[in-house]
Design an enzyme around this catalytic site. Structure first.
Site, PDB file in Angstrom:
ATOM      1  N   CYS A  96       0.856  -1.196   0.000  1.00 51.11           N
ATOM      2  CA  CYS A  96       0.000   0.000   0.000  1.00 51.11           C
ATOM      3  C   CYS A  96       0.889   1.242   0.000  1.00 51.11           C
ATOM      4  CB  CYS A  96      -0.891   0.028   1.233  1.00 51.11           C
ATOM      5  SG  CYS A  96      -1.865  -1.451   1.509  1.00 51.11           S
ATOM      6  N   CYS A 106       2.355   3.121  -3.235  1.00 50.79           N
ATOM      7  CA  CYS A 106       1.572   4.149  -3.933  1.00 50.79           C
ATOM      8  C   CYS A 106       1.161   5.275  -2.986  1.00 50.79           C
ATOM      9  CB  CYS A 106       0.311   3.544  -4.539  1.00 50.79           C
ATOM     10  SG  CYS A 106       0.617   2.403  -5.895  1.00 50.79           S
ATOM     11  N   CYS A 162      -8.589  -2.051  -4.303  1.00 55.25           N
ATOM     12  CA  CYS A 162      -7.199  -1.625  -4.480  1.00 55.25           C
ATOM     13  C   CYS A 162      -6.290  -2.852  -4.563  1.00 55.25           C
ATOM     14  CB  CYS A 162      -6.786  -0.733  -3.313  1.00 55.25           C
ATOM     15  SG  CYS A 162      -5.750   0.652  -3.779  1.00 55.25           S
ATOM     16  N   CYS A 194     -35.573  -0.720  11.463  1.00 51.58           N
ATOM     17  CA  CYS A 194     -34.485  -0.104  12.233  1.00 51.58           C
ATOM     18  C   CYS A 194     -35.021   1.115  12.981  1.00 51.58           C
ATOM     19  CB  CYS A 194     -33.359   0.352  11.314  1.00 51.58           C
ATOM     20  SG  CYS A 194     -32.800  -0.862  10.105  1.00 51.58           S
ATOM     21  N   CYS A 248     -36.690   1.213  16.608  1.00 51.13           N
ATOM     22  CA  CYS A 248     -35.834   1.313  17.794  1.00 51.13           C
ATOM     23  C   CYS A 248     -35.000   2.593  17.755  1.00 51.13           C
ATOM     24  CB  CYS A 248     -34.893   0.117  17.889  1.00 51.13           C
ATOM     25  SG  CYS A 248     -35.700  -1.404  18.427  1.00 51.13           S
ATOM     26  N   HIS A 249     -34.267   2.792  16.662  1.00 54.43           N
ATOM     27  CA  HIS A 249     -33.190   3.783  16.675  1.00 54.43           C
ATOM     28  C   HIS A 249     -33.642   5.217  16.392  1.00 54.43           C
ATOM     29  CE1 HIS A 249     -30.319   0.619  17.361  1.00 54.43           C
ATOM     30  NE2 HIS A 249     -30.868  -0.077  16.389  1.00 54.43           N
ATOM     31  N   ARG A 291     -22.128  -5.620  12.440  1.00 52.44           N
ATOM     32  CA  ARG A 291     -23.091  -5.061  13.386  1.00 52.44           C
ATOM     33  C   ARG A 291     -24.498  -5.082  12.803  1.00 52.44           C
ATOM     34  NH1 ARG A 291     -25.774  -5.108  16.462  1.00 52.44           N
ATOM     35  NH2 ARG A 291     -26.317  -3.845  18.272  1.00 52.44           N
ATOM     36  N   CYS A 343     -27.903  -7.094  14.039  1.00 53.29           N
ATOM     37  CA  CYS A 343     -29.156  -6.402  14.336  1.00 53.29           C
ATOM     38  C   CYS A 343     -30.296  -7.029  13.533  1.00 53.29           C
ATOM     39  CB  CYS A 343     -29.011  -4.919  13.980  1.00 53.29           C
ATOM     40  SG  CYS A 343     -29.665  -3.810  15.225  1.00 53.29           S
TER      41      CYS A 343
END
Lengths: 106, 257
Positions: free
Chosen positions: B72, B75, B110, B173, B176-177, B214, B218
């Site tokens: 990496c 470059c 990449c 989602c 709840c959030h 994550r 959920c």
């Protein structure tokens, strides 16, 4: 890839109480878990951590399966003279890692 | 009659808005819901286990891989300079595929195109380490994801998924959030779902993990079928959430309970 993070103050006054913090990367597999097919996942933990200052042991801990992954230790010592802290972690499956840090005491 | 019509119109407007989004001023990072000891763990670079992955990332950054024999660093030079402020715009629009890609996918593209190496598996230690290294260089910078107008249709799709009830629990989602973020679920803070610290170290995981991990957890939690790693739906959801967190500081690598 095993890596350690060490936090030792670079400088201290003679008689100062200093904090030393170490973090070692390790999975700490307890040996109590089973795979989906019922086989026991073999225990793979760090069993011992030692810190020496200028060759003398100043801190030691035994580790057990209940310790979480990537064990973190924080402990205190009194700065007496300039020198080198050497850290050593030993564990299952031939695990052995060392690290060191220097301090200059005025 | 005209009065009733006005009420009906007002109700229609309210209905169209649906679940109330959190006003900008009330946006809170998951960090602010944590106990002081967990906060301290995140704030101290030598106590934050996520830094172990950053350290590994530095090693990998300088390692030559693939048939091109490039690292990496060959470059991009020193990641501390070249990767500063990169993570705050991810997921970003990828011209080659005409779709948004997240940071992990960008690193893998990449690898494939420039290093001619095999892509790293999602959640592998190597991919998490490189992602953590790149994200760490933007710690404290404000999230800017979604500024690119080409992303608009994908943000809209992500938002749709966020608002969509699904699974056996029939929860979106947003239920709840957006609607219940100030309450607790089985003793744990629900939080507003701003992905400000990814990749982050969850004490529950005993490991660093990606935002996709994550989200999959959920989705499984509401008893819906989780999308595979790298699925367009997951990336769109990531994109919506990051654009929803615009202006909040990036904390990567974060620590969460």
């Amino acid at each position: 890839m095993a890596s350690a993070l060490i936090n030792v103050p670079a400088k201290a006054k003679r008689g100062d109480i200093i904090e030393i913090k170490t973090l070692m990367s390790h999975i700490m597999e307890t040996g109590y878990r089973h795979t989906a097919s019922g086989e026991v996942v073999p225990r793979d933990i760090i069993t011992s951590f030692t810190c020496r200052f200028n060759g003398n042991e100043i801190f030691r801990a035994d580790l057990f399966p209940a310790v979480a992954a990537n064990p973190f230790f924080s402990f205190f010592t009194t700065a007496t003279e300039s020198g080198k802290f050497e850290f050593e972690w030993i564990g299952d499956k031939g695990f052995s890692e060392t690290a060191s840090a220097s301090i200059s005491v005025e | 009659m005209r009065f009733l019509g006005a009420i009906a119109a007002a109700l229609l407007v309210a209905g169209a808005v649906g679940a109330a989004e959190i006003p900008q001023a009330d946006r809170r990072s998951g960090y602010s819901f944590m106990k002081p000891d967990t906060k301290t763990m995140q704030d101290d670079d030598t106590a934050n286990p996520g830094m172990l992955w950053v350290l590994d990332g530095e090693t990998l950054w300088n390692r030559k891989v693939g048939s091109a024999g490039k690292a990496c660093a060959d470059c991009h030079g020193n990641a501390r300079n070249s990767m500063k402020g990169v993570a705050i715009s991810y997921p970003a629009f990828d011209k080659a595929t005409g779709r948004p890609i997240d940071l992990e996918q960008r690193i893998n593209s990449c690898r494939t195109n420039h290093q001619q190496a095999t892509p790293l598996p999602f959640e592998s230690r190597e991919l998490l380490a490189l992602t953590a290294l790149v994200a760490r260089q933007s710690q404290g910078a404000s999230i800017e994801t979604g500024a690119d107008p080409q992303l608009a249709p994908f943000i809209a799709k992500g938002r749709e998924l966020y608002m969509q009830r699904q699974g056996q629990f029939n929860l979106a989602c947003a239920n709840c959030h957006d609607d219940n973020w100030d309450k607790r679920l089985a003793g744990a803070a629900i939080t507003q779902g701003h992905p400000t610290g990814y990749p982050l170290y969850r004490l529950e995981w005993q490991s660093l993990g990606s935002l996709q991990r994550r989200l999959r957890a959920c989705i499984t939690g509401i008893r819906a079928q989780a999308y595979d790693y790298g699925a367009p739906e997951l990336v769109e959801l990531e994109l919506y959430l990051m654009s929803r967190a615009r202006g909040m500081p990036l904390e990567a690598p974060g620590v969460r309970p």
